[in-house]
Design a protein around this motif. Sequence first.
Motif, PDB file in Angstrom:
ATOM      1  N   LEU A 142     -24.935 -18.179  43.535  1.00  0.00           N
ATOM      2  CA  LEU A 142     -24.522 -18.280  42.136  1.00  0.00           C
ATOM      3  C   LEU A 142     -25.498 -17.549  41.221  1.00  0.00           C
ATOM      4  CD1 LEU A 142     -23.299 -21.989  41.883  1.00  0.00           C
ATOM      5  CD2 LEU A 142     -21.894 -19.915  41.955  1.00  0.00           C
ATOM      6  N   HIS A 143     -26.780 -17.683  41.506  1.00  0.00           N
ATOM      7  CA  HIS A 143     -27.785 -16.982  40.709  1.00  0.00           C
ATOM      8  C   HIS A 143     -27.676 -15.470  40.897  1.00  0.00           C
ATOM      9  CE1 HIS A 143     -30.508 -20.839  40.912  1.00  0.00           C
ATOM     10  NE2 HIS A 143     -29.414 -21.006  40.202  1.00  0.00           N
ATOM     11  N   ASP A 146     -24.676 -14.175  39.071  1.00  0.00           N
ATOM     12  CA  ASP A 146     -24.928 -14.122  37.628  1.00  0.00           C
ATOM     13  C   ASP A 146     -25.763 -12.891  37.268  1.00  0.00           C
ATOM     14  OD1 ASP A 146     -23.470 -16.398  37.037  1.00  0.00           O
ATOM     15  OD2 ASP A 146     -25.211 -17.742  37.149  1.00  0.00           O
ATOM     16  N   GLU A 147     -26.697 -12.541  38.136  1.00  0.00           N
ATOM     17  CA  GLU A 147     -27.498 -11.336  37.901  1.00  0.00           C
ATOM     18  C   GLU A 147     -26.628 -10.085  37.932  1.00  0.00           C
ATOM     19  OE1 GLU A 147     -30.674 -11.233  40.719  1.00  0.00           O
ATOM     20  OE2 GLU A 147     -31.659 -13.036  39.920  1.00  0.00           O
ATOM     21  N   LEU A 149     -23.478  -9.921  37.214  1.00  0.00           N
ATOM     22  CA  LEU A 149     -22.582  -9.936  36.060  1.00  0.00           C
ATOM     23  C   LEU A 149     -23.278  -9.548  34.759  1.00  0.00           C
ATOM     24  CD1 LEU A 149     -20.542 -13.127  36.962  1.00  0.00           C
ATOM     25  CD2 LEU A 149     -19.613 -10.815  36.736  1.00  0.00           C
ATOM     26  N   GLN A 150     -24.590  -9.618  34.748  1.00  0.00           N
ATOM     27  CA  GLN A 150     -25.329  -9.205  33.553  1.00  0.00           C
ATOM     28  C   GLN A 150     -25.214  -7.702  33.308  1.00  0.00           C
ATOM     29  OE1 GLN A 150     -29.372 -10.639  33.900  1.00  0.00           O
ATOM     30  NE2 GLN A 150     -28.728 -12.790  33.943  1.00  0.00           N
ATOM     31  N   ASN A 172     -16.745 -22.258  41.620  1.00  0.00           N
ATOM     32  CA  ASN A 172     -17.779 -21.562  40.859  1.00  0.00           C
ATOM     33  C   ASN A 172     -17.938 -20.115  41.322  1.00  0.00           C
ATOM     34  OD1 ASN A 172     -18.495 -23.782  39.235  1.00  0.00           O
ATOM     35  ND2 ASN A 172     -19.786 -24.614  40.855  1.00  0.00           N
ATOM     36  N   TYR A 173     -17.826 -19.889  42.638  1.00  0.00           N
ATOM     37  CA  TYR A 173     -17.857 -18.518  43.143  1.00  0.00           C
ATOM     38  C   TYR A 173     -16.657 -17.733  42.616  1.00  0.00           C
ATOM     39  CZ  TYR A 173     -21.422 -20.097  46.480  1.00  0.00           C
ATOM     40  OH  TYR A 173     -22.562 -20.600  47.060  1.00  0.00           O
ATOM     41  N   ARG A 176     -16.786 -16.258  39.207  1.00  0.00           N
ATOM     42  CA  ARG A 176     -17.683 -15.115  39.074  1.00  0.00           C
ATOM     43  C   ARG A 176     -17.132 -13.862  39.775  1.00  0.00           C
ATOM     44  NH1 ARG A 176     -20.284 -19.738  38.446  1.00  0.00           N
ATOM     45  NH2 ARG A 176     -22.272 -19.848  37.335  1.00  0.00           N
TER      46      ARG A 176
END
Length: 248
Positions: A142-143, A146-147, A149-150, A172-173, A176
Amino acid sequence: MAVNNEQKQQSQTVEYVDLAHKTLLNSDALYKYILETSVFPREHPCLKELREMTEKHPKSLMAVPADEGQLISMLVKLMNANKTMEIGVYTGYSLLSTALALPSDGKVLAFDISREYYELGLPMIEKAGVLHKIDFREGYALHLLDELLQDENNKGTFDFVFVDADKNNYINYHKRVIDLVKVGGLIGYDNTLWSGSVAAPPDAPMIDIIRNLRDYVIELNKYLAQDSRIEICQLSVGDGITICRRID
């Protein structure tokens, strides 16, 4: 984690407890026929070596079965995929299946919480000559997602994503990776039939791991079924795999 079952009839009650099988098929003979006729004869030697090594591991039930690896390989080739992702690696059977199916300049970005099991399969990956296609990253998926997606440049760029990790985070996956896969691209979710327990009554006998995560898998299946951004096809290969095609 590829978790599978053999359904047993006891006093008119189906027990979802025996995980000895690599398939939801009730017939041992039929599954053996599929493997020996259509899967094993075409299995790459390094995949065979990796599979046989993994079968001796105490957590071998986490492995993707050979027929599912064959399906993943076919999907990658049919799509002419070049950029893929895998969430959850274990010893790497599905990872190696993907890497072998990709063109020489193709890449698979692979996430796992630990390198320990990946290291077990690494010699076979190296022997197959596809290590240059793999970007393995250790850490919480998940982290790491998120990186990715930034950076706006990562969005809509992946052809195929395969998810075989912690079931309680599947939604949650999905929230994203739906933004990372391109329109027309595919996402594959493993274990979506969860040893057949998704169709069992709540009071059916189940081993703890099946019972504890069953509701998460049911919730995922409902979520995917109503997500208008995708088309879906749920297959009874292995422990169930749901193929999602992004259309929006």
